[in-house]
Write a protein that holds these residues in place. Structure first.
Motif, PDB file in Angstrom:
ATOM      1  N   ARG A  31      11.048  41.996 100.799  1.00  0.00           N
ATOM      2  CA  ARG A  31      10.170  42.869 101.574  1.00  0.00           C
ATOM      3  C   ARG A  31      10.989  43.760 102.511  1.00  0.00           C
ATOM      4  O   ARG A  31      10.689  44.949 102.673  1.00  0.00           O
ATOM      5  N   LEU A  32      12.039  43.209 103.121  1.00  0.00           N
ATOM      6  CA  LEU A  32      12.881  43.992 104.029  1.00  0.00           C
ATOM      7  C   LEU A  32      13.599  45.104 103.283  1.00  0.00           C
ATOM      8  O   LEU A  32      13.631  46.255 103.739  1.00  0.00           O
ATOM      9  N   ARG A  33      14.192  44.795 102.130  1.00  0.00           N
ATOM     10  CA  ARG A  33      14.930  45.814 101.372  1.00  0.00           C
ATOM     11  C   ARG A  33      13.996  46.917 100.882  1.00  0.00           C
ATOM     12  O   ARG A  33      14.352  48.107 100.954  1.00  0.00           O
ATOM     13  N   ARG A  34      12.812  46.536 100.415  1.00  0.00           N
ATOM     14  CA  ARG A  34      11.880  47.568  99.945  1.00  0.00           C
ATOM     15  C   ARG A  34      11.394  48.433 101.105  1.00  0.00           C
ATOM     16  O   ARG A  34      11.214  49.648 100.948  1.00  0.00           O
ATOM     17  N   ALA A  35      11.175  47.822 102.276  1.00  0.00           N
ATOM     18  CA  ALA A  35      10.777  48.609 103.443  1.00  0.00           C
ATOM     19  C   ALA A  35      11.875  49.582 103.850  1.00  0.00           C
ATOM     20  O   ALA A  35      11.598  50.736 104.228  1.00  0.00           O
ATOM     21  N   MET A  36      13.142  49.158 103.787  1.00  0.00           N
ATOM     22  CA  MET A  36      14.251  50.054 104.097  1.00  0.00           C
ATOM     23  C   MET A  36      14.319  51.208 103.106  1.00  0.00           C
ATOM     24  O   MET A  36      14.598  52.346 103.485  1.00  0.00           O
ATOM     25  N   VAL A  37      14.040  50.938 101.837  1.00  0.00           N
ATOM     26  CA  VAL A  37      14.046  51.991 100.820  1.00  0.00           C
ATOM     27  C   VAL A  37      12.974  53.034 101.124  1.00  0.00           C
ATOM     28  O   VAL A  37      13.230  54.243 101.120  1.00  0.00           O
ATOM     29  N   VAL A  38      11.758  52.567 101.404  1.00  0.00           N
ATOM     30  CA  VAL A  38      10.649  53.487 101.666  1.00  0.00           C
ATOM     31  C   VAL A  38      10.917  54.285 102.940  1.00  0.00           C
ATOM     32  O   VAL A  38      10.712  55.509 102.985  1.00  0.00           O
ATOM     33  N   LEU A  39      11.390  53.616 103.995  1.00  0.00           N
ATOM     34  CA  LEU A  39      11.646  54.304 105.260  1.00  0.00           C
ATOM     35  C   LEU A  39      12.767  55.326 105.103  1.00  0.00           C
ATOM     36  O   LEU A  39      12.692  56.428 105.653  1.00  0.00           O
ATOM     37  N   ALA A  40      13.805  54.979 104.357  1.00  0.00           N
ATOM     38  CA  ALA A  40      14.897  55.926 104.148  1.00  0.00           C
ATOM     39  C   ALA A  40      14.434  57.131 103.337  1.00  0.00           C
ATOM     40  O   ALA A  40      14.814  58.275 103.631  1.00  0.00           O
TER      41      ALA A  40
END
Length: 372
Positions: A31-40
Motif C-alpha cells: 500500500r505504501l509503495r503504490r501510494a508513493m507511485v500515485v503521489l509521484a
C-alpha cells in the motif's frame, strides 16, 4: 506520439489520504509503495523517474497508475484470490454496504451506530429481503468494501477559489517544461530523539533503541529543493521556517539554471513563501511561482521525495544531535543523487567518460582502457 502515462487529477480527500500514507510509512508495504507511485505521478514525475524512486519495473508503475485511474483508492490494496464459491450475490453485498453506511436511527433502530452483531441481526430480520450472514463473513465483507470501525474525524477540503486554475498550471508546466520545473517545501520538524522504525534482524530479536522522548535540542526544518527534469534533490537544515530562508532556497534554484531562461517553482501556499520581497525577486529573475491550492500540498512533486528521507534517515535512528542528523541527511542526498540514473545524467556521464578517454589518447598516443 502517445501521451505519457499519468495519474488523473486527484481530489482533495485522495491527495490528503495519500500524503498521510506516505508520511507515516506504516502498514502494508504494498500500500505504501503504490501510494508513493500515485503521489509521484500526480506531482508530474515521469514513469522512469517513479520506477527509480520505488525500485520497480516501469510496466508495474504504468499498471498501478492505470488501476488507480479506474478504481481510485481501492487500487492501493492487494486483492487476494481463492476460497469457496460465493453464497452472497453482488446485489446482496451492495445492499449490506448501503445498510452499514446508513445510520440505524434512519432504519427505525434505537442506535447511533451499528455493531457487527446488531447489523447481522438487522439483516436477518428484514421481512422484504432477509440476508443470512455470519458475523465473521460480515466483518470481512465490510473490510473488502473499505468500511471499518473508526472514530469520527473532521476533514479539510480546498476552499481556494483558484484551485482548478492552480492545478491546471502545475499540470501544464510539469508536462511541457519538465527540465525547468523545480519544487520547494519544508520537511520537518526534525527532533533529536529515538525514532521508531523497521529493519532486518534475527527473528524475535529486533533492534532496540533507548526510550528517551525528551526534545533537548529543539527542532529544525529541512528546506528541500527538487529538480523535476534532472531528478536531483538537495536542501539545507534551518532553525525555523521564514521568508528569508525561502528566498535563499529560491536563489539556489535559480543558480541551478544560470542561463537566464524562465524557470517554474512549485511550492505550498504558505505565507512564508509569497512575501513582497520574494515576489519582487521572482519577477526580476524570471522565476514563476506556481502555488499549490490551499489544503492541496499533495500536488507538490517534492512530497513523494520526502518519503524515502523518513524511511532511510529518520525512521529507526538515534542521532545524538542536529549536526549529526544533518550529516546523515546530506550523505543520503549525495548517495541518492549519484544513483538517480536519470537518462540525461547517464548521457552526460557517458560524454564525460568519452572526453576523458579521448584526452588520454591524445596525450599518451595510445587507446585508453575502459574503466571497469
Amino acid at each position: 506520439m502517445a501521451d505519457p502515462v499519468r495519474v488523473r487529477r486527484l481530489s482533495d480527500q485522495e491527495g490528503q489520504q495519500l500524503l498521510r500514507i506516505t508520511r507515516r510509512g506504516t502498514g502494508s508495504p504494498i500500500r505504501l509503495r503504490r501510494a508513493m507511485v500515485v503521489l509521484a505521478s500526480a506531482g508530474g514525475n515521469t514513469v522512469p523517474a517513479i520506477a527509480r524512486l520505488v525500485q520497480a519495473d516501469e510496466d508495474t508503475i504504468r499498471q498501478v497508475i492505470h488501476r488507480f485511474n479506474e478504481m481510485g483508492m481501492a487500487s492501493l490494496d492487494p486483492r487476494w484470490a481463492g476460497g469457496r464459491p460465493r453464497l452472497i450475490s453482488s446485489d446482496d453485498e451492495q445492499f449490506i454496504v448501503t445498510t452499514a453506511n446508513t445510520r440505524p436511527e434512519a432504519l427505525g433502530r434505537p442506535f447511533t451506530r451499528w455493531s457487527i452483531r446488531k447489523l447481522a441481526e438487522h439483516l436477518r430480520s428484514l421481512a422484504a429481503r432477509p440476508i443470512e450472514i455470519g458475523r465473521e463473513r460480515l466483518r470481512l465483507l465490510l473490510i473488502k468494501h473499505q468500511i471499518t470501525f473508526q472514530r469520527t474525524k473532521t476533514w479539510k477540503e480546498s476552499t481556494d477559489p483558484q484551485r482548478d486554475a492552480k492545478l491546471a498550471r502545475i499540470d501544464y508546466v510539469t508536462t511541457h517544461f519538465p527540465q525547468r520545473v523545480f519544487a520547494f517545501d519544508e520537511f520537518g520538524p526534525l527532533v533529536i530523539r529515538p525514532q521508531a522504525g523497521s529493519g532486518w534482524a534475527r527473528k524475535g530479536h529486533p533492534r532496540r533503541l533507548p526510550a528517551n522522548y525528551h526534545k533537548l535540542h529543539g527542532v529544525r526544518q529541512f528546506h528541500g529543493c527538487y529538480s523535476l527534469g534532472d531528478d536531483q534533490l538537495w536542501g539545507v537544515v534551518r532553525r525555523r521556517k521564514g521568508a528569508a530562508n525561502t528566498l535563499a532556497a529560491l536563489k539556489s534554484i535559480r543558480r541551478a539554471r544560470p542561463d537566464g531562461a524562465p524557470i517554474y517553482v512549485i511550492l505550498d501556499n504558505l505565507s512564508a513563501h509569497k512575501g513582497k520581497r520574494i515576489r519582487a525577486w521572482a519577477a526580476r529573475n524570471k522565476v514563476e511561482l506556481c502555488f499549490t491550492p490551499t489544503y492541496a500540498s499533495w500536488a507538490n512533486p517534492i512530497e513523494a521525495q520526502f518519503g524515502p528521507l523518513r524511511t532511510f534517515v529518520i525512521a529507526g535512528s538515534n542521532h545524538p544531535n542536529h549536526p549529526a542528523l544533518t550529516r546523515h541527511l546530506h550523505n543520503y542526498l549525495r548517495w541518492r543523487n549519484a544513483n538517480a540514473r536519470h537518462p540525461d545524467i547517464i548521457a552526460a556521464q557517458r560524454r564525460e567518460r568519452a572526453r576523458i578517454r579521448s584526452e588520454r589518447q591524445r596525450r599518451w598516443g595510445q587507446p585508453a582502457t575502459r574503466a571497469a
